[in-house]
Design an enzyme around this catalytic site. Structure first.
Site, PDB file in Angstrom:
ATOM      1  N   ASP A  35       0.809  -1.210   0.000  1.00  0.00           N
ATOM      2  CA  ASP A  35       0.000   0.000   0.000  1.00  0.00           C
ATOM      3  C   ASP A  35       0.845   1.264   0.000  1.00  0.00           C
ATOM      4  OD1 ASP A  35      -2.412  -1.272  -0.080  1.00  0.00           O
ATOM      5  OD2 ASP A  35      -2.854  -1.088   2.057  1.00  0.00           O
ATOM      6  N   LYS A  57      -3.485   3.792  -2.590  1.00  0.00           N
ATOM      7  CA  LYS A  57      -4.707   4.569  -2.754  1.00  0.00           C
ATOM      8  C   LYS A  57      -4.474   5.959  -2.201  1.00  0.00           C
ATOM      9  CE  LYS A  57      -7.774   0.565  -2.125  1.00  0.00           C
ATOM     10  NZ  LYS A  57      -6.751  -0.418  -1.751  1.00  0.00           N
ATOM     11  N   MET A 171      -8.218   8.824   8.936  1.00  0.00           N
ATOM     12  CA  MET A 171      -8.661   9.408   7.668  1.00  0.00           C
ATOM     13  C   MET A 171      -9.723  10.487   7.885  1.00  0.00           C
ATOM     14  SD  MET A 171      -8.946   5.707   5.748  1.00  0.00           S
ATOM     15  CE  MET A 171      -9.771   4.996   7.188  1.00  0.00           C
TER      16      MET A 171
END
Length: 258
Positions: A35, A57, A171
């Site tokens: 990731d 991402k 997030m």
């Protein structure tokens, strides 16, 4: 012969915080799907000839869709490879590890979960903020900032505001306004301490502290962006006393020069 998939937590950023077992899996892997928030230093442990597949991402932009990642895990394992899915933090804490494990189980692919140190605990610790403390916090919750705009999650704010001592938000920077507003409207004091930890556990870690009432202005002034962990609760008051990792705030480094 079918290979095996290892869902490995890489930890919060500091490469030394990967587990011994996670590092061993990494060194033995034929294929590594990693990731965006995985420290690149960890990939130096890959054996010669190992295939590295980037699955990173960005907010509002996916280099590789989750369905494609799931497909690759099964595809490589079916070819007999030892596959490591290297994920920032812990695979089962907002890492979609459950979905990937389900995909393996669906296709009868052997898999193993190798837990990692999640940022909610590690970034807080590197900021001198314990998520629990006998005098200040007897409970904590991990939530995703994405739920700030989720109608189905609206009823949870009352519980979070009144029933949890320490709240760690993943997030959540882009939803900070909604998070603070919801907590205050549901009974949390506007003077509740809050900290944002940017690039937690890394050398350029930055910490800003404020209250639910004024943190938006602080974040805007200091230009704090993702990736950042948000910690809310009275334990944030221990930051100055327990800030062992940094003696002072590291100056802001523009993203273009990072």
């Amino acid at each position: 012969m079918v290979g095996k998939v290892y869902l490995v937590g890489a930890g919060p950023g500091d490469p030394d915080l990967i587990t011994v077992k996670g590092l061993r899996c990494l060194k033995q892997a034929d294929v590594i799907l990693y990731d965006r928030l995985v420290n690149p230093e960890l990939l130096e442990n890959a054996k010669e000839g190992a295939q590295l597949v980037y699955c990173g991402k960005l907010p509002h932009y996916h280099t590789m869709k989750q369905e494609t990642i799931n497909h690759f895990l099964v595809k490589y394992a079916k070819k007999g490879y030892q596959v490591v899915r290297l994920k920032g933090g812990d695979p089962f804490v907002f890492g979609r590890g459950g979905e990937e494990a389900e995909e393996c189980a669906k296709h009868n692919v052997p898999f193993e979960i190798v837990p990692g140190i999640t940022a909610g605990i590690a970034a807080s610790a590197y900021a001198g903020i314990p998520v629990t403390h006998r005098s200040l916090s007897k409970s904590f919750a991990f939530i995703t900032g994405h739920q700030a705009g989720d109608v189905e999650a609206e009823h949870q704010w009352a519980h979070l505001a009144k029933g949890v001592d320490t709240i760690c938000v993943y997030m959540g920077v882009s939803h900070l306004s909604t998070i603070t507003k919801q907590l205050i409207e549901n009974g949390k004091s506007s003077q509740t301490p809050i900290a944002l930890i940017h690039w937690g556990t890394l050398s350029d870690q930055r910490i800003v502290v404020g209250t639910l009432e004024n943190i938006e202005a602080v974040v805007e002034r200091e230009q704090i962006t993702n990736p950042s962990m948000i910690v809310i609760g009275e334990v944030v008051t221990l930051h100055k006393k327990l800030n062992w990792f940094q003696e002072e705030i590291v100056p802001n480094i523009p993203a273009a020069n990072r």
